[in-house]
Write an enzyme that holds these catalytic residues in place. Structure first.
Site, PDB file in Angstrom:
ATOM      1  CG  HIS A 143      58.500   7.455  23.399  1.00  9.65           C
ATOM      2  ND1 HIS A 143      59.009   6.405  23.835  1.00  9.65           N
ATOM      3  CD2 HIS A 143      58.929   6.942  21.684  1.00  9.65           C
ATOM      4  CE1 HIS A 143      59.656   5.461  23.479  1.00  9.65           C
ATOM      5  NE2 HIS A 143      59.676   5.623  21.997  1.00  9.65           N
ATOM      6  CG  HIS A 165      55.040   2.259  31.133  1.00  3.43           C
ATOM      7  ND1 HIS A 165      54.815   1.220  30.476  1.00  3.43           N
ATOM      8  CD2 HIS A 165      56.114   2.607  30.459  1.00  3.43           C
ATOM      9  CE1 HIS A 165      55.852   0.982  29.516  1.00  3.43           C
ATOM     10  NE2 HIS A 165      56.657   1.879  29.444  1.00  3.43           N
ATOM     11  CG  ASP A 197      61.557   9.087  30.328  1.00  2.00           C
ATOM     12  OD1 ASP A 197      62.693   8.881  29.798  1.00  2.00           O
ATOM     13  OD2 ASP A 197      60.346   8.701  29.558  1.00  2.00           O
TER      14      ASP A 197
END
Ligand code: COA
Length: 378
Positions: free
Chosen positions: A219, A258, A309
């Site tokens: 995460h 994802h 990210d």
């Protein structure tokens, strides 16, 4: 990517929300109906936080009042300073924020007449101070004055970190990144916050639990892990070989893939532009080219795309932010989303308590201690 995998609540609708759409056909990512592209281009993070928490975009006067309100909430209470000073220098900054959030719940409890919005705004104002105070104290022994007059959280953080007001490009880049990280429907940490809220727990408990959930590399921790990956390689050729080797070993490449998006993460496109620009302006000739090569290899070999990210790691690196502080920046931003979900859960609450398929032993008679023989596990 495989679509046959089970578990992980994939594809399960676990509730309703009016806060955001993630990957909806023809709509993409929106916060309360506004596209992420428009918000990243035209709004600042405080506007977005107001939108999420209060339902509509603020007027100019409301925004000014809100920035002042958040600025007035940056001060660290004495007992919290003591706690931050006693936490080890080697602690992970996410553990520092998790502990600091929990400690503030003892010092300024919601039950003492504070509204949920009071608590959420306090945490939005305080998290950067908390992190930078701990970071500076353990790096230099200095007790940082955390009350800057910068109107934005992005500017305030960069100023505390670097000890001088940031360049406008740097401030704006971080501000956009906070907008991109602010909200994302029923991701793992937000769902955690909603579960805690559904038990009627206080806001601090829900956000402390969410920080713990965000910490993992699948995460929020992926931005720090992506940095470590990119840092491994001296140039794009080395990155090509290194990533191919990792894929042969079936390793996961952090910052890619994802659960919901299938073709692209719209946030990644936006932060990549900033990473490219910041890299150019800081004279980088290695980090960004290595990042791009890893991206190309993953698309070519696995058809997997970068998530938010991956290029955030580059943008933060070029802003001079140490890698262990990357995921805490995600906390600063997502506190707005967590807070809005806690309010939404409370407004129409029912305890979240799913069922499980039982796969254990069939019913069996209890064996008294004296009659038990050694189990297979010894
Ligand atoms: N690197 C390599 N392979 C990946 C991958 C990655 N980052 N992400 C997914 N895959 C592959 C898996 O190995 C799997 O392949 P298989 O079916 O051949 O076994 C397939 O794609 C499905 O992956 P899975 O882990 O089951 O997907 P998920 O929906 O459970 O997980 C993530 C989603 C985000 C946790 C996952 O993509 C991941 O671990 N990414 C890296 C961590 C990260 O960047 N997290 C931030 C998310 S915003």
């Amino acid at each position: 990517m495989s679509t046959t995998r089970t578990g992980g609540l994939e594809g399960i609708v676990a509730g309703q929300t009016a806060l955001s759409t993630v990957g909806k056909e023809g709509v993409g990512l929106t916060y309360r109906g506004y596209s992420i592209e428009d918000l990243a281009e035209h709004a600042g993070f405080e506007e977005v936080a107001w939108l999420l928490l209060r339902g509509e975009l603020p007027t100019a006067a409301e925004l000014e009042g809100y920035q002042t309100r958040l600025r007035e909430r940056r001060g660290l209470p004495g007992p919290l300073r003591d706690i931050l000073e006693r936490l080890p220098a080697t602690a992970h900054p996410m553990d520092v924020l998790r502990t600091g959030c929990s400690a503030l719940g003892c010092l300024e409890p919601e039950e003492d007449g504070r509204s949920a919005l009071d608590v959420i705004d306090r945490l939005l104002g305080l998290f950067p101070s908390m992190l930078c105070y701990w970071h500076q104290f353990h790096a230099t022994g200095e007790r940082l004055d955390v009350e800057t007059d910068d109107r934005t959280i992005a500017g305030h953080f960069l100023r505390l970190l670097h000890g001088r007001p940031p360049e406008e490009t740097a401030r704006r880049a971080l501000d956009v990144s906070l907008t991109l990280y602010a909200e994302h429907e029923f991701n793992a940490s937000t769902f955690t916050a909603r579960i805690a809220a559904s038990t009627l727990a206080d806001v601090y408990s829900a956000i402390t639990a969410a920080i713990g959930t965000l910490r993992g590399p699948l995460h929020g921790g992926a931005n720090e892990a992506a940095f470590a990956l990119i840092e491994e390689f001296a140039d794009p050729e080395a990155a090509e070989q290194g990533v191919m080797e990792k894929l042969r070993r079936k390793e996961k490449i952090m910052g890619f893939g994802h659960r919901v998006y299938r073709h692209t993460d719209p946030r990644s496109t936006i932060i990549q532009r900033w990473a490219e620009r910041l890299g150019r302006e800081t004279g980088d000739t290695r980090f960004y080219p290595v990042s791009v090569r890893i991206d190309e290899v993953m698309r070519r070999e696995k058809k997997i795309f970068t998530n938010l990210d991956f290029y955030s790691a580059g943008a933060y690196h070029f802003l001079g932010i140490p890698a262990p502080l990357f995921t805490p920046l995600f906390v600063f931003a997502r506190t707005a989303g967590w807070g809005a979900h806690i309010l939404e859960q409370r407004a129409n609450n029912r305890l979240i308590r799913p069922d499980a398929d039982y796969v254990g032993s069939p019913p069996r008679p209890f064996v008294p201690l004296a009659k038990r023989t050694a189990s297979a596990g010894g």
